[in-house]
Design a protein around this motif. Structure first.
Motif, PDB file in Angstrom:
ATOM      1  N   SER A 156       0.826  -1.202   0.000  1.00 51.18           N
ATOM      2  CA  SER A 156       0.000   0.000   0.000  1.00 51.18           C
ATOM      3  C   SER A 156       0.862   1.255   0.000  1.00 51.18           C
ATOM      4  O   SER A 156       0.585   2.220  -0.723  1.00 51.18           O
ATOM      5  CB  SER A 156      -0.924  -0.019   1.218  1.00 51.18           C
ATOM      6  OG  SER A 156      -1.671   1.153   1.290  1.00 51.18           O
ATOM      7  N   ASP A 157       1.933   1.236   0.782  1.00 49.87           N
ATOM      8  CA  ASP A 157       2.841   2.379   0.843  1.00 49.87           C
ATOM      9  C   ASP A 157       3.528   2.579  -0.506  1.00 49.87           C
ATOM     10  O   ASP A 157       3.681   3.712  -0.979  1.00 49.87           O
ATOM     11  CB  ASP A 157       3.864   2.160   1.955  1.00 49.87           C
ATOM     12  CG  ASP A 157       4.713   3.383   2.211  1.00 49.87           C
ATOM     13  OD1 ASP A 157       4.150   4.499   2.264  1.00 49.87           O
ATOM     14  OD2 ASP A 157       5.945   3.231   2.357  1.00 49.87           O
ATOM     15  N   ARG A 158       3.939   1.488  -1.139  1.00 51.84           N
ATOM     16  CA  ARG A 158       4.581   1.588  -2.454  1.00 51.84           C
ATOM     17  C   ARG A 158       3.620   2.159  -3.487  1.00 51.84           C
ATOM     18  O   ARG A 158       3.991   3.004  -4.299  1.00 51.84           O
ATOM     19  CB  ARG A 158       5.067   0.218  -2.912  1.00 51.84           C
ATOM     20  CG  ARG A 158       6.317  -0.234  -2.225  1.00 51.84           C
ATOM     21  CD  ARG A 158       6.782  -1.558  -2.783  1.00 51.84           C
ATOM     22  NE  ARG A 158       7.914  -2.065  -2.043  1.00 51.84           N
ATOM     23  CZ  ARG A 158       8.301  -3.315  -2.061  1.00 51.84           C
ATOM     24  NH1 ARG A 158       7.654  -4.194  -2.801  1.00 51.84           N
ATOM     25  NH2 ARG A 158       9.349  -3.705  -1.360  1.00 51.84           N
ATOM     26  N   LEU A 159       2.375   1.674  -3.466  1.00 51.36           N
ATOM     27  CA  LEU A 159       1.383   2.169  -4.424  1.00 51.36           C
ATOM     28  C   LEU A 159       1.101   3.655  -4.203  1.00 51.36           C
ATOM     29  O   LEU A 159       0.939   4.412  -5.159  1.00 51.36           O
ATOM     30  CB  LEU A 159       0.089   1.355  -4.331  1.00 51.36           C
ATOM     31  CG  LEU A 159       0.156  -0.051  -4.906  1.00 51.36           C
ATOM     32  CD1 LEU A 159      -1.141  -0.803  -4.636  1.00 51.36           C
ATOM     33  CD2 LEU A 159       0.421  -0.003  -6.403  1.00 51.36           C
ATOM     34  N   ALA A 160       1.053   4.069  -2.935  1.00 57.60           N
ATOM     35  CA  ALA A 160       0.846   5.490  -2.640  1.00 57.60           C
ATOM     36  C   ALA A 160       2.012   6.309  -3.172  1.00 57.60           C
ATOM     37  O   ALA A 160       1.815   7.394  -3.745  1.00 57.60           O
ATOM     38  CB  ALA A 160       0.680   5.698  -1.141  1.00 57.60           C
ATOM     39  N   SER A 161       3.230   5.805  -3.020  1.00 58.66           N
ATOM     40  CA  SER A 161       4.411   6.509  -3.533  1.00 58.66           C
ATOM     41  C   SER A 161       4.374   6.603  -5.052  1.00 58.66           C
ATOM     42  O   SER A 161       4.692   7.654  -5.628  1.00 58.66           O
ATOM     43  CB  SER A 161       5.687   5.799  -3.100  1.00 58.66           C
ATOM     44  OG  SER A 161       5.822   5.838  -1.710  1.00 58.66           O
ATOM     45  N   ILE A 162       3.977   5.527  -5.707  1.00 61.81           N
ATOM     46  CA  ILE A 162       3.871   5.531  -7.167  1.00 61.81           C
ATOM     47  C   ILE A 162       2.802   6.535  -7.610  1.00 61.81           C
ATOM     48  O   ILE A 162       2.985   7.275  -8.582  1.00 61.81           O
ATOM     49  CB  ILE A 162       3.560   4.119  -7.709  1.00 61.81           C
ATOM     50  CG1 ILE A 162       4.774   3.211  -7.520  1.00 61.81           C
ATOM     51  CG2 ILE A 162       3.142   4.167  -9.171  1.00 61.81           C
ATOM     52  CD1 ILE A 162       4.505   1.749  -7.791  1.00 61.81           C
ATOM     53  N   GLY A 163       1.697   6.586  -6.875  1.00 61.09           N
ATOM     54  CA  GLY A 163       0.638   7.551  -7.185  1.00 61.09           C
ATOM     55  C   GLY A 163       1.126   8.975  -7.061  1.00 61.09           C
ATOM     56  O   GLY A 163       0.858   9.818  -7.928  1.00 61.09           O
ATOM     57  N   GLU A 164       1.860   9.269  -5.995  1.00 63.25           N
ATOM     58  CA  GLU A 164       2.398  10.618  -5.805  1.00 63.25           C
ATOM     59  C   GLU A 164       3.404  10.962  -6.894  1.00 63.25           C
ATOM     60  O   GLU A 164       3.410  12.082  -7.419  1.00 63.25           O
ATOM     61  CB  GLU A 164       3.055  10.734  -4.434  1.00 63.25           C
ATOM     62  CG  GLU A 164       2.077  10.764  -3.283  1.00 63.25           C
ATOM     63  CD  GLU A 164       2.766  10.823  -1.926  1.00 63.25           C
ATOM     64  OE1 GLU A 164       3.891  11.362  -1.847  1.00 63.25           O
ATOM     65  OE2 GLU A 164       2.176  10.317  -0.966  1.00 63.25           O
ATOM     66  N   LEU A 165       4.264  10.002  -7.227  1.00 64.14           N
ATOM     67  CA  LEU A 165       5.260  10.221  -8.268  1.00 64.14           C
ATOM     68  C   LEU A 165       4.588  10.486  -9.613  1.00 64.14           C
ATOM     69  O   LEU A 165       4.940  11.444 -10.320  1.00 64.14           O
ATOM     70  CB  LEU A 165       6.197   9.014  -8.374  1.00 64.14           C
ATOM     71  CG  LEU A 165       7.283   9.086  -9.429  1.00 64.14           C
ATOM     72  CD1 LEU A 165       8.270  10.211  -9.104  1.00 64.14           C
ATOM     73  CD2 LEU A 165       8.011   7.758  -9.522  1.00 64.14           C
ATOM     74  N   SER A 166       3.616   9.652  -9.972  1.00 64.24           N
ATOM     75  CA  SER A 166       2.942   9.833 -11.264  1.00 64.24           C
ATOM     76  C   SER A 166       2.186  11.152 -11.305  1.00 64.24           C
ATOM     77  O   SER A 166       2.153  11.827 -12.339  1.00 64.24           O
ATOM     78  CB  SER A 166       2.008   8.656 -11.557  1.00 64.24           C
ATOM     79  OG  SER A 166       0.932   8.630 -10.657  1.00 64.24           O
ATOM     80  N   SER A 167       1.617  11.544 -10.185  1.00 65.14           N
ATOM     81  CA  SER A 167       0.907  12.819 -10.129  1.00 65.14           C
ATOM     82  C   SER A 167       1.868  13.989 -10.325  1.00 65.14           C
ATOM     83  O   SER A 167       1.571  14.932 -11.070  1.00 65.14           O
ATOM     84  CB  SER A 167       0.192  12.937  -8.780  1.00 65.14           C
ATOM     85  OG  SER A 167      -0.534  14.126  -8.709  1.00 65.14           O
ATOM     86  N   GLY A 168       3.029  13.923  -9.681  1.00 63.47           N
ATOM     87  CA  GLY A 168       4.026  14.972  -9.842  1.00 63.47           C
ATOM     88  C   GLY A 168       4.535  15.065 -11.265  1.00 63.47           C
ATOM     89  O   GLY A 168       4.678  16.168 -11.826  1.00 63.47           O
ATOM     90  N   ILE A 169       4.799  13.918 -11.872  1.00 59.50           N
ATOM     91  CA  ILE A 169       5.274  13.899 -13.263  1.00 59.50           C
ATOM     92  C   ILE A 169       4.199  14.460 -14.185  1.00 59.50           C
ATOM     93  O   ILE A 169       4.488  15.261 -15.084  1.00 59.50           O
ATOM     94  CB  ILE A 169       5.662  12.461 -13.685  1.00 59.50           C
ATOM     95  CG1 ILE A 169       6.911  12.018 -12.925  1.00 59.50           C
ATOM     96  CG2 ILE A 169       5.870  12.363 -15.194  1.00 59.50           C
ATOM     97  CD1 ILE A 169       7.231  10.542 -13.076  1.00 59.50           C
ATOM     98  N   ALA A 170       2.960  14.057 -13.946  1.00 64.28           N
ATOM     99  CA  ALA A 170       1.857  14.530 -14.785  1.00 64.28           C
ATOM    100  C   ALA A 170       1.727  16.046 -14.721  1.00 64.28           C
ATOM    101  O   ALA A 170       1.544  16.707 -15.751  1.00 64.28           O
ATOM    102  CB  ALA A 170       0.553  13.858 -14.357  1.00 64.28           C
ATOM    103  N   HIS A 171       1.838  16.611 -13.535  1.00 64.96           N
ATOM    104  CA  HIS A 171       1.747  18.068 -13.411  1.00 64.96           C
ATOM    105  C   HIS A 171       2.895  18.758 -14.147  1.00 64.96           C
ATOM    106  O   HIS A 171       2.696  19.794 -14.786  1.00 64.96           O
ATOM    107  CB  HIS A 171       1.726  18.483 -11.934  1.00 64.96           C
ATOM    108  CG  HIS A 171       0.387  18.328 -11.302  1.00 64.96           C
ATOM    109  ND1 HIS A 171      -0.701  19.102 -11.644  1.00 64.96           N
ATOM    110  CD2 HIS A 171      -0.060  17.485 -10.335  1.00 64.96           C
ATOM    111  CE1 HIS A 171      -1.750  18.746 -10.936  1.00 64.96           C
ATOM    112  NE2 HIS A 171      -1.390  17.762 -10.135  1.00 64.96           N
TER     113      HIS A 171
END
Length: 154
Positions: A64-79
């Protein structure tokens, strides 16, 4: 009970975790020596606990922690990608509306369409990275499959 240094004659309590492949279970095994008044080992207490459930919960938390990190990373890249994409889309549209030769207009249409496709991918990344509570709703299965295929073909 006397206290003794940790040596072979006077061992201290020990604990270890093991995994039984045949049973598919995790165990925590603890052992403590028992001494008599002379300091001699007269026995030991062994405790074996099934810690499989705790291990699975730990694994789920890590995932769950890894998935949250991936979500944050993808969100940052997308922005970060959204800003230049907005410029590419806007300027290519302005140029297409202007007085440009036909062959250049064809190239601008390609640039515009590919930038729109990239913007759609960025939107999907932002959706993936967004934290939201699950909601039950009716969905068109074909649309869901198309969305998944679009994401898989990034």
């Amino acid at each position: 009970m006397p206290s003794y240094p940790n040596d072979k004659k006077h061992p201290k309590p020990a604990s270890t975790e093991t995994f039984n492949v045949d049973l598919g279970l995790h165990f925590q095994e603890s052992t403590s020596p028992l001494f008599n008044e002379k300091g001699e080992i007269t026995g030991s207490v062994v405790v074996i606990r099934d810690v499989t459930k705790q291990k699975r919960i730990e694994e789920q938390l890590i995932l769950s922690d890894r998935l949250a990190s991936i979500g944050e990373l993808s969100s940052g890249i997308a922005h970060e990608l959204n800003n230049p994409l907005t410029s590419v889309i806007g300027f290519s549209q302005l140029m297409m509306d202007g007085d440009v030769p036909a062959d250049m207009k064809e190239n601008l249409v390609i640039v515009y369409n590919e930038a729109q496709r990239a913007a759609s991918i960025v939107k999907n990344l932002l959706t993936f990275g967004r934290k939201h509570a699950p909601v039950r709703e009716l969905s068109n299965v074909n649309t869901v499959i198309e969305d998944v295929l679009r994401l898989a073909c990034i």
